[in-house]
Design a protein around this motif. Structure first.
Motif, PDB file in Angstrom:
ATOM      1  N   ILE A 166       0.851  -1.205   0.000  1.00  0.00           N
ATOM      2  CA  ILE A 166       0.000   0.000   0.000  1.00  0.00           C
ATOM      3  C   ILE A 166       0.883   1.250   0.000  1.00  0.00           C
ATOM      4  CG2 ILE A 166      -1.696   1.331   1.343  1.00  0.00           C
ATOM      5  CD1 ILE A 166      -2.784  -1.352   2.388  1.00  0.00           C
ATOM      6  N   ALA A 167       1.883   1.270   0.870  1.00  0.00           N
ATOM      7  CA  ALA A 167       2.770   2.436   0.965  1.00  0.00           C
ATOM      8  C   ALA A 167       3.548   2.624  -0.330  1.00  0.00           C
ATOM      9  CB  ALA A 167       3.729   2.245   2.135  1.00  0.00           C
ATOM     10  N   HIS A 187      -2.173  13.389  -0.825  1.00  0.00           N
ATOM     11  CA  HIS A 187      -2.701  13.933   0.435  1.00  0.00           C
ATOM     12  C   HIS A 187      -4.022  13.247   0.816  1.00  0.00           C
ATOM     13  CE1 HIS A 187       0.283  16.903   1.199  1.00  0.00           C
ATOM     14  NE2 HIS A 187       0.144  17.453   0.002  1.00  0.00           N
ATOM     15  N   ILE A 188      -4.842  12.982  -0.205  1.00  0.00           N
ATOM     16  CA  ILE A 188      -6.124  12.301   0.073  1.00  0.00           C
ATOM     17  C   ILE A 188      -5.851  10.889   0.606  1.00  0.00           C
ATOM     18  CG2 ILE A 188      -8.222  11.361  -1.015  1.00  0.00           C
ATOM     19  CD1 ILE A 188      -8.082  13.808  -2.915  1.00  0.00           C
ATOM     20  N   ALA A 189      -4.905  10.197  -0.057  1.00  0.00           N
ATOM     21  CA  ALA A 189      -4.562   8.833   0.388  1.00  0.00           C
ATOM     22  C   ALA A 189      -3.997   8.861   1.808  1.00  0.00           C
ATOM     23  CB  ALA A 189      -3.558   8.219  -0.577  1.00  0.00           C
ATOM     24  N   ALA A 190      -3.134   9.861   2.091  1.00  0.00           N
ATOM     25  CA  ALA A 190      -2.545   9.959   3.440  1.00  0.00           C
ATOM     26  C   ALA A 190      -3.635  10.207   4.483  1.00  0.00           C
ATOM     27  CB  ALA A 190      -1.508  11.069   3.473  1.00  0.00           C
ATOM     28  N   ALA A 191      -4.613  11.052   4.130  1.00  0.00           N
ATOM     29  CA  ALA A 191      -5.709  11.333   5.059  1.00  0.00           C
ATOM     30  C   ALA A 191      -6.527  10.074   5.322  1.00  0.00           C
ATOM     31  CB  ALA A 191      -6.596  12.439   4.511  1.00  0.00           C
ATOM     32  N   LEU A 192      -6.753   9.267   4.255  1.00  0.00           N
ATOM     33  CA  LEU A 192      -7.521   8.021   4.411  1.00  0.00           C
ATOM     34  C   LEU A 192      -6.789   7.051   5.342  1.00  0.00           C
ATOM     35  CD1 LEU A 192      -8.790   7.400   0.763  1.00  0.00           C
ATOM     36  CD2 LEU A 192     -10.216   7.673   2.784  1.00  0.00           C
ATOM     37  N   VAL A 193      -5.464   6.946   5.139  1.00  0.00           N
ATOM     38  CA  VAL A 193      -4.676   6.031   5.966  1.00  0.00           C
ATOM     39  C   VAL A 193      -4.592   6.538   7.400  1.00  0.00           C
ATOM     40  CG1 VAL A 193      -2.337   5.117   6.289  1.00  0.00           C
ATOM     41  CG2 VAL A 193      -3.352   5.118   4.029  1.00  0.00           C
ATOM     42  N   PHE A 194      -4.609   7.855   7.533  1.00  0.00           N
ATOM     43  CA  PHE A 194      -4.495   8.463   8.870  1.00  0.00           C
ATOM     44  C   PHE A 194      -5.784   8.280   9.677  1.00  0.00           C
ATOM     45  CE2 PHE A 194      -3.913  12.276  11.703  1.00  0.00           C
ATOM     46  CZ  PHE A 194      -2.788  11.777  12.341  1.00  0.00           C
ATOM     47  N   LEU A 195      -6.884   8.014   8.977  1.00  0.00           N
ATOM     48  CA  LEU A 195      -8.192   7.923   9.645  1.00  0.00           C
ATOM     49  C   LEU A 195      -8.225   6.858  10.761  1.00  0.00           C
ATOM     50  CD1 LEU A 195     -10.740   9.592   9.277  1.00  0.00           C
ATOM     51  CD2 LEU A 195     -11.636   7.788   7.817  1.00  0.00           C
ATOM     52  N   PRO A 196      -7.815   5.602  10.478  1.00  0.00           N
ATOM     53  CA  PRO A 196      -7.828   4.627  11.581  1.00  0.00           C
ATOM     54  C   PRO A 196      -6.825   4.934  12.685  1.00  0.00           C
ATOM     55  CG  PRO A 196      -6.974   3.612   9.572  1.00  0.00           C
ATOM     56  CD  PRO A 196      -7.448   4.973   9.199  1.00  0.00           C
ATOM     57  N   PRO A 253      -3.355   2.581  -5.752  1.00  0.00           N
ATOM     58  CA  PRO A 253      -2.919   2.958  -4.390  1.00  0.00           C
ATOM     59  C   PRO A 253      -3.987   3.710  -3.616  1.00  0.00           C
ATOM     60  CG  PRO A 253      -1.241   3.535  -5.998  1.00  0.00           C
ATOM     61  CD  PRO A 253      -2.438   3.115  -6.774  1.00  0.00           C
ATOM     62  N   LEU A 254      -4.776   4.507  -4.346  1.00  0.00           N
ATOM     63  CA  LEU A 254      -5.850   5.254  -3.691  1.00  0.00           C
ATOM     64  C   LEU A 254      -6.907   4.279  -3.161  1.00  0.00           C
ATOM     65  CD1 LEU A 254      -6.226   8.289  -3.274  1.00  0.00           C
ATOM     66  CD2 LEU A 254      -7.779   8.286  -5.219  1.00  0.00           C
ATOM     67  N   LEU A 255      -7.185   3.254  -3.971  1.00  0.00           N
ATOM     68  CA  LEU A 255      -8.142   2.220  -3.540  1.00  0.00           C
ATOM     69  C   LEU A 255      -7.594   1.464  -2.323  1.00  0.00           C
ATOM     70  CD1 LEU A 255      -9.449   0.678  -6.882  1.00  0.00           C
ATOM     71  CD2 LEU A 255     -10.770   1.881  -5.156  1.00  0.00           C
ATOM     72  N   ALA A 256      -6.283   1.201  -2.368  1.00  0.00           N
ATOM     73  CA  ALA A 256      -5.657   0.493  -1.234  1.00  0.00           C
ATOM     74  C   ALA A 256      -5.750   1.335   0.033  1.00  0.00           C
ATOM     75  CB  ALA A 256      -4.205   0.182  -1.561  1.00  0.00           C
ATOM     76  N   ALA A 257      -5.519   2.655  -0.100  1.00  0.00           N
ATOM     77  CA  ALA A 257      -5.624   3.550   1.065  1.00  0.00           C
ATOM     78  C   ALA A 257      -7.064   3.568   1.574  1.00  0.00           C
ATOM     79  CB  ALA A 257      -5.176   4.953   0.682  1.00  0.00           C
ATOM     80  N   ALA A 258      -8.011   3.538   0.623  1.00  0.00           N
ATOM     81  CA  ALA A 258      -9.430   3.513   1.016  1.00  0.00           C
ATOM     82  C   ALA A 258      -9.747   2.216   1.758  1.00  0.00           C
ATOM     83  CB  ALA A 258     -10.314   3.661  -0.211  1.00  0.00           C
ATOM     84  N   LEU A 259      -9.056   1.126   1.354  1.00  0.00           N
ATOM     85  CA  LEU A 259      -9.247  -0.174   2.011  1.00  0.00           C
ATOM     86  C   LEU A 259      -8.805  -0.114   3.476  1.00  0.00           C
ATOM     87  CD1 LEU A 259     -10.149  -3.046   0.997  1.00  0.00           C
ATOM     88  CD2 LEU A 259      -7.715  -3.619   0.999  1.00  0.00           C
ATOM     89  N   VAL A 260      -7.713   0.615   3.724  1.00  0.00           N
ATOM     90  CA  VAL A 260      -7.221   0.765   5.106  1.00  0.00           C
ATOM     91  C   VAL A 260      -8.263   1.526   5.941  1.00  0.00           C
ATOM     92  CG1 VAL A 260      -5.390   1.759   6.561  1.00  0.00           C
ATOM     93  CG2 VAL A 260      -4.806   0.723   4.370  1.00  0.00           C
TER      94      VAL A 260
END
Lengths: 280, 300
Positions: free
Chosen positions: A106-107, A119-128, B14-21
């Motif tokens: 993922i990273a 930034h959107i992806a980082a925010a999504l990962v930061f959520l949990p 990768p965006l989908l993977a981040a959404a999965l997390v």
């Protein structure tokens, strides 16, 4: 007459300055005193826990326990703390493996994203990571119920994985986004397969970051209380749950033993974290 | 280089993977919304109709706002104390001498101490028959445990604030030391050359740069302090109950109908955390832009 209060105030100020300056230690002593204060502040509470774990009958108002003995430590292997330790170790190791395995690809993908998607992806990962554990646990309990794993070891493990994957991904993204990817390109042009590129280029480059991510994921699971309570429903007795119960029951010596047991592997994880950071 | 290899379809992956997390949180939040509106879970309306009474009940309850306000106050003060401690350490032990390196190492030692352990040791230190009270007795300041001012289970939450500040300051110190190191001495030396005194240099040069670098971590610490359950359940008063404790109480309420309240409270906590995440990302982006600009400025 009108200036009296001002004069009095000035006198008070001067007197206070004299008191302060005469009471302050000499400048060459300030640094050692600051260092001593730092050591006491950082380590004092932990040393007190260690002392409490050996204490037998530490009555008010004595500054030192009446007797020091090993009974509470001897009972670890046969008591609830031992079982909790075993459960926590299993959970933390399994969570660490899963978190690193999921977080790495993922990273790696996230590091290639252009702005603003990165930034959107980082925010999504930061959520949990940022979600309050109780709020996260309330939601995860529902997911665990749907999957039929609520109140079980595997349900708690899945719940621990959610923030752990988030943390590990954030750690690895930070390193991967600043890494020079040309080595991998060179390996590819020289005919290296994807497996070989991972084995001989990516993994050696990321050894430090992977150690860091593993240590962080381990710590997240090892100290987890809220998710274990909510998803485990009291049936999964990890070490933090046992320690919480002992503290609330006022069993100070046993609780201190459990607390020390909680700190030791965490300290080991921190040293791994530091070694990892030194390699990056 | 790697970007040039990325296809549009692959860039979405990768965006989908981040959404999965984030998916378990989003699914949980979705369910919590349905449960809080009586459309699912415990307290589900018999007719399957949308029912906003849980929201109305929780939002009109004085205990909810008392709990939120109290929790915010504790989180803000403990974060401020932790920030102050971190900045003092970063400023006082910033050189590369052995003593300063050792001091920085000691300061970050409690980093992996779990909140639960910090709270357990806080009870031993701050409790009414704890170490502070015993030292007070030895100094003749208190005669009985009752003479000791209550620092745990106390209405203002002093013990909880001190514990959270102690727990979080090491993390902030670690970041502050790193930021202080990355700033370097160039700006300080320039300011000195222009005649700035120590305090002026600190106020106008070091502190603004340090604060910008520290801000994302300060926000993260605030969120952790706000959401910490184990420290709150061991050290906070019964009234007002901190937000995580109140949520847990509602979640485990024997009256099934009241469990819907837990979802409303969890959503409120999630909303505050989401605001903080937005603030975190904004400050991170701002810092990375500023850092790029200052690096360019320094190199030119």
């Amino acid at each position: 007459m009108e200036s009296r209060p001002v004069v009095a105030s000035a006198h008070r100020h001067d007197a206070w300055c004299i008191v302060v300056t005469t009471r302050l230690p000499a400048p060459h002593l300030l640094r050692p005193i600051a260092l001593l204060a730092l050591v006491l502040f950082s380590l004092g509470p932990m040393l007190l826990l260690v002392l409490q774990s050996f204490a037998f009958g530490w009555r008010w108002p004595t500054l030192w326990p009446d007797t020091l003995q090993l009974d509470a430590w001897r009972n670890v292997s046969s008591g609830t703390l031992g079982r909790g330790l075993f459960t926590s170790a299993g959970l933390a190791i399994a969570t660490t493996c899963a978190a690193v395995l999921f977080a790495l690809p993922i990273a790696r993908g996230m590091a290639t994203l252009p702005r603003p998607w990165s930034h959107i992806a980082a925010a999504l990962v930061f959520l949990p990571v940022a979600a309050p554990p109780i709020a996260l646990g309330a939601g995860l309990h529902v997911v665990a119920l749907q999957l039929g794993v609520a109140g079980s070891w595997s349900g708690v493990w899945l719940a621990h994985c959610v923030p752990a994957v988030g943390y590990a991904t954030l750690v690895l993204t930070g390193v991967l986004s600043t890494r020079d990817a040309r080595d991998e390109e060179v390996a590819r042009t020289l005919g290296a397969s994807a497996v070989h590129r991972w084995r001989y280029v990516l993994l050696p480059q990321l050894r430090g970051a992977l150690t860091e991510a593993a240590a962080v994921a381990f710590l997240v699971s090892w100290a987890q209380v809220a998710l274990t309570l909510l998803v485990g429903g009291g049936a999964v007795r990890a070490l933090p749950i046992e320690v919480l119960a002992l503290v609330r029951a006022g069993q100070e010596t046993e609780a201190a033993v459990g607390a020390v047991l909680l700190v030791l592997p965490a300290m080991l994880a921190l040293s791994a974290l530091r070694r990892g950071a030194a390699r990056v | 280089m790697s970007r040039s290899l990325t296809t549009p379809a692959a860039s979405r992956l990768p965006l989908l993977a981040a959404a999965l997390v984030a998916a378990p949180v989003l699914v949980g939040a979705g369910y919590a919304i349905l449960a809080s509106l009586g459309l699912a879970g415990p307290g589900q309306a018999a007719n399957g109709m949308l029912d906003a009474s849980r929201w109305h009940f929780v939002l009109s309850s004085r205990s909810t706002w008392w709990s939120i306000g109290w929790s915010l106050q504790v989180a803000i003060i403990s974060t401020a104390l932790a920030t102050l401690g971190a900045v003092v350490v970063a400023a006082a032990f910033s050189t590369s001498t052995r003593a300063d390196r050792w001091a920085r190492g000691v300061a970050t030692l409690p980093l992996p101490v779990p909140h639960l352990v910090a709270a357990a040791s806080a009870l031993l230190v701050l409790g009414q028959s704890g170490l502070l009270a015993r030292i007070g007795y030895a100094l003749g300041l208190v005669q009985t445990p009752a003479d000791m001012p209550p620092l745990v289970y106390d209405a203002p939450g002093v013990g909880l604030m001190l514990t959270l500040a102690w727990k979080e300051w090491t993390f902030l110190a670690l970041v502050a030391i790193a930021v202080r190191g990355s700033i370097g001495d160039l700006y300080d030396e320039t300011a000195t050359g222009l005649g700035a005194r120590t305090w002026t240099r600190w106020r106008l040069v070091t502190w603004p740069l340090l604060w910008r670098g520290l801000l994302p971590s300060v926000i993260a610490v605030f969120v952790f302090a706000l959401g910490s359950y184990e420290a709150a359940v061991l050290l906070a008063p019964v009234q007002p109950a901190p937000l995580p404790v109140l949520t847990m109480e509602r979640f485990a309420d024997p009256a099934l109908a009241r469990r819907g309240d837990a979802y409303v409270l969890a959503l409120l906590a999630l909303g505050i955390a989401a605001l903080a995440v937005g603030l975190h990302e904004w400050s991170r982006a701002r810092w990375s832009r500023l850092h790029t600009d200052t690096t360019r400025g320094a190199s030119s």
